[in-house]
Write a protein that holds these residues in place. Structure first.
Motif, mmCIF file in Angstrom:
data_model
loop_
_atom_site.group_PDB
_atom_site.id
_atom_site.type_symbol
_atom_site.label_atom_id
_atom_site.label_comp_id
_atom_site.label_asym_id
_atom_site.label_seq_id
_atom_site.Cartn_x
_atom_site.Cartn_y
_atom_site.Cartn_z
ATOM 1 N N LEU A 180 0.826 -1.207 0.000
ATOM 2 C CA LEU A 180 0.000 0.000 0.000
ATOM 3 C C LEU A 180 0.863 1.260 0.000
ATOM 4 N N SER A 181 2.004 1.217 0.662
ATOM 5 C CA SER A 181 2.907 2.370 0.653
ATOM 6 C C SER A 181 3.515 2.582 -0.728
ATOM 7 N N GLY A 182 3.909 1.488 -1.387
ATOM 8 C CA GLY A 182 4.421 1.621 -2.745
ATOM 9 C C GLY A 182 3.367 2.142 -3.700
ATOM 10 N N ALA A 183 2.124 1.680 -3.547
ATOM 11 C CA ALA A 183 1.035 2.176 -4.382
ATOM 12 C C ALA A 183 0.750 3.647 -4.097
ATOM 13 N N PHE A 184 0.991 4.084 -2.870
ATOM 14 C CA PHE A 184 0.855 5.491 -2.492
ATOM 15 C C PHE A 184 1.788 6.359 -3.338
ATOM 16 N N VAL A 185 3.053 5.957 -3.450
ATOM 17 C CA VAL A 185 4.026 6.709 -4.258
ATOM 18 C C VAL A 185 3.677 6.622 -5.735
ATOM 19 N N TYR A 186 3.319 5.426 -6.186
ATOM 20 C CA TYR A 186 2.971 5.215 -7.592
ATOM 21 C C TYR A 186 1.781 6.070 -8.006
ATOM 22 N N VAL A 226 -14.470 8.592 -11.639
ATOM 23 C CA VAL A 226 -13.965 7.237 -11.841
ATOM 24 C C VAL A 226 -13.123 6.830 -10.630
ATOM 25 N N LEU A 227 -13.215 5.559 -10.311
ATOM 26 C CA LEU A 227 -12.434 4.960 -9.225
ATOM 27 C C LEU A 227 -11.813 3.677 -9.769
ATOM 28 N N GLY A 228 -10.488 3.652 -9.838
ATOM 29 C CA GLY A 228 -9.792 2.509 -10.414
ATOM 30 C C GLY A 228 -9.950 1.253 -9.574
ATOM 31 N N PHE A 229 -9.902 0.108 -10.248
ATOM 32 C CA PHE A 229 -9.990 -1.166 -9.518
ATOM 33 C C PHE A 229 -8.843 -1.313 -8.523
ATOM 34 N N GLY A 230 -7.672 -0.796 -8.880
ATOM 35 C CA GLY A 230 -6.538 -0.882 -7.964
ATOM 36 C C GLY A 230 -6.756 -0.113 -6.681
ATOM 37 N N ASP A 231 -7.559 0.961 -6.752
ATOM 38 C CA ASP A 231 -7.876 1.735 -5.549
ATOM 39 C C ASP A 231 -8.782 0.957 -4.599
ATOM 40 N N VAL A 232 -9.370 -0.125 -5.082
ATOM 41 C CA VAL A 232 -10.206 -0.985 -4.247
ATOM 42 C C VAL A 232 -9.442 -2.243 -3.827
ATOM 43 N N VAL A 233 -8.716 -2.854 -4.775
ATOM 44 C CA VAL A 233 -8.076 -4.142 -4.506
ATOM 45 C C VAL A 233 -6.892 -3.991 -3.559
ATOM 46 N N ILE A 234 -6.046 -3.001 -3.785
ATOM 47 C CA ILE A 234 -4.823 -2.890 -2.972
ATOM 48 C C ILE A 234 -5.151 -2.600 -1.509
ATOM 49 N N PRO A 235 -6.001 -1.606 -1.179
ATOM 50 C CA PRO A 235 -6.396 -1.488 0.232
ATOM 51 C C PRO A 235 -7.215 -2.692 0.697
ATOM 52 N N GLY A 236 -7.947 -3.320 -0.226
ATOM 53 C CA GLY A 236 -8.745 -4.482 0.149
ATOM 54 C C GLY A 236 -7.907 -5.647 0.624
ATOM 55 N N LEU A 237 -6.681 -5.801 0.112
ATOM 56 C CA LEU A 237 -5.796 -6.863 0.586
ATOM 57 C C LEU A 237 -5.458 -6.677 2.060
ATOM 58 N N VAL A 287 -6.371 8.505 -5.260
ATOM 59 C CA VAL A 287 -7.131 7.999 -4.115
ATOM 60 C C VAL A 287 -6.205 7.407 -3.059
ATOM 61 N N LEU A 288 -5.209 6.656 -3.494
ATOM 62 C CA LEU A 288 -4.335 5.985 -2.538
ATOM 63 C C LEU A 288 -3.456 6.967 -1.765
ATOM 64 N N LEU A 289 -3.299 8.175 -2.272
ATOM 65 C CA LEU A 289 -2.554 9.189 -1.526
ATOM 66 C C LEU A 289 -3.245 9.515 -0.215
ATOM 67 N N PHE A 290 -4.565 9.418 -0.181
ATOM 68 C CA PHE A 290 -5.335 9.699 1.032
ATOM 69 C C PHE A 290 -5.694 8.412 1.786
ATOM 70 N N VAL A 291 -5.935 7.344 1.044
ATOM 71 C CA VAL A 291 -6.357 6.101 1.682
ATOM 72 C C VAL A 291 -5.214 5.437 2.439
ATOM 73 N N ALA A 292 -4.022 5.397 1.844
ATOM 74 C CA ALA A 292 -2.910 4.666 2.449
ATOM 75 C C ALA A 292 -2.579 5.158 3.858
ATOM 76 N N PRO A 293 -2.286 6.441 4.064
ATOM 77 C CA PRO A 293 -1.993 6.874 5.443
ATOM 78 C C PRO A 293 -3.194 6.795 6.366
ATOM 79 N N ALA A 294 -4.410 7.013 5.812
ATOM 80 C CA ALA A 294 -5.606 6.994 6.656
ATOM 81 C C ALA A 294 -5.869 5.599 7.214
ATOM 82 N N VAL A 295 -5.463 4.549 6.514
ATOM 83 C CA VAL A 295 -5.694 3.187 6.983
ATOM 84 C C VAL A 295 -4.470 2.641 7.728
ATOM 85 N N ILE A 296 -3.286 2.874 7.176
ATOM 86 C CA ILE A 296 -2.076 2.257 7.744
ATOM 87 C C ILE A 296 -1.785 2.799 9.139
ATOM 88 N N ILE A 297 -1.755 4.125 9.279
ATOM 89 C CA ILE A 297 -1.299 4.721 10.543
ATOM 90 C C ILE A 297 -2.200 4.325 11.723
#
Length: 354
Positions: A180-186, A226-237, A287-297
């Protein structure tokens, strides 16, 4: 000659092996009754467990695919892959569980059919399920660009994302956080530093290209969000791993909410914040720029405060907990697995009268 003529000779072992290795006769019971136990199921349920190297390869592959979609018009090829994958997902996630549910609760009793008729009926039922699954993808393919086509695309995307989460898992919290952190940068790099992400997801009218089908479309007055499938699958893991953790611990933290409920709540809040910022700036946001820290931390801090961070970080198998012996059921479709197990065997033991 036998040095001890009064000794009793030992009985010779029976050379014929037991034809049924699962048979466990009880010597104190009726000798005409044999108890047969079904073989134990293997704990491996066929899912792929992602490791750190897999996560790194996934990020490189996603970057390469995104660049290919930007420089080359591969929407038709991607649409074919999406249609095939969506048909398999609809079959596994919707059609097959519904068929199992109806078979379990059928008002008809057991049919007195010959083995050949049973096999023919099973083949016909399987063909019908495949036809229904394929029809959903075929209808989407034929209705692309229509006013209501986004509904079918969103349905197929939901099935496909659920199918991926049912097939792939992360082995520990470290891999989930790293991915999720790598996807955040990507996500941030391809959205803010280049026009690639927005052009591929939503389309680029100046270059005559339409958006890819691997997105959820949310209609608005002037177009679609639009919301990419990766924005759902990667946090979903990560969230699916939290669900398995709650199930294996047999208790839920945070007043019954559990890590899974906490993860879903944080994801929903971060998604809402992303939408508000996108409306305020009138620009697509990663999306992952906001989702990643909001979930991980919050998850990492709360697990550290409860003393479970080390076990969650290394994984339950790596720390050797007793929960490794339990079958790892799907965190989303556990009911479908239970129906399948009940259809295979209704009793723990089968008594056969000889």
């Amino acid at each position: 000659p036998d040095p001890n003529p009064n000794s009793t000779p030992e009985p010779e072992p029976d050379p014929s092996p037991d034809p049924n290795p699962n048979t466990n006769p009880n010597p104190n019971a009726n000798p005409n009754v044999v108890v047969v136990r079904p073989p134990r199921r293997h704990d491996d349920d066929g899912r792929v467990t992602l490791r750190a190297l897999h996560a790194l390869f996934f990020l490189f592959a996603a970057s390469a695919l995104l660049l290919l979609l930007y420089f080359f018009d591969l929407r038709r090829e991607l649409g074919i892959l999406f249609a095939v994958g969506a048909a398999a997902a609809v079959y596994a996630m919707v059609v097959d569980p519904i068929a199992l549910f109806l078979a379990q609760r059928s008002c008809f009793g057991p049919l007195n059919l010959s083995p050949c008729a049973r096999r023919s009926l099973g083949v016909a039922a399987e063909a019908l399920k495949l036809a229904v699954s394929g029809a959903a993808s075929a209808l989407w393919w034929l209705r692309q660009g229509g006013n209501e086509s986004f509904l079918l695309q969103d349905f197929l995307g939901l099935c496909l994302c659920s199918f991926v989460l049912a097939l792939i898992e992360v082995g520990n919290l470290a891999v989930a956080v790293g991915l999720l952190s790598g996807a955040f940068v990507y996500d941030a790099a391809f959205t803010y530093l280049t026009p690639v992400m927005v052009a591929v997801a939503a389309g680029d009218a100046s270059r005559g290209k339409l958006g890819v089908p691997t997105v959820f479309k949310l209609p608005r007055s002037y177009g679609y969000d639009v919301l990419g499938f990766g924005d759902v699958v990667i946090p979903g893991l990560l969230i699916a791993y939290l669900r398995r953790w709650d199930v294996r611990q047999r208790r839920k933290a945070f007043g019954g909410l559990g890590y899974f409920g906490l993860g879903v709540l944080l994801y929903a809040i971060a998604l809402g914040v992303t939408g508000v910022i996108a409306d305020a700036t009138d620009r697509g946001q990663p999306v992952l720029l906001f989702v990643a820290p909001a979930v991980i931390i919050p998850v990492v801090l709360s697990s550290y405060a409860s003393g479970t961070l080390k076990r969650m970080w290394e994984g339950m198998k790596a720390t050797g907990t007793s929960f490794d012996l339990e079958p790892d059921l799907s965190p989303i479709f556990a009911d479908a697995e239970r129906w399948r197990e009940e259809a295979d065997s209704d009793d723990d033991e089968l008594t056969v009268l000889l």
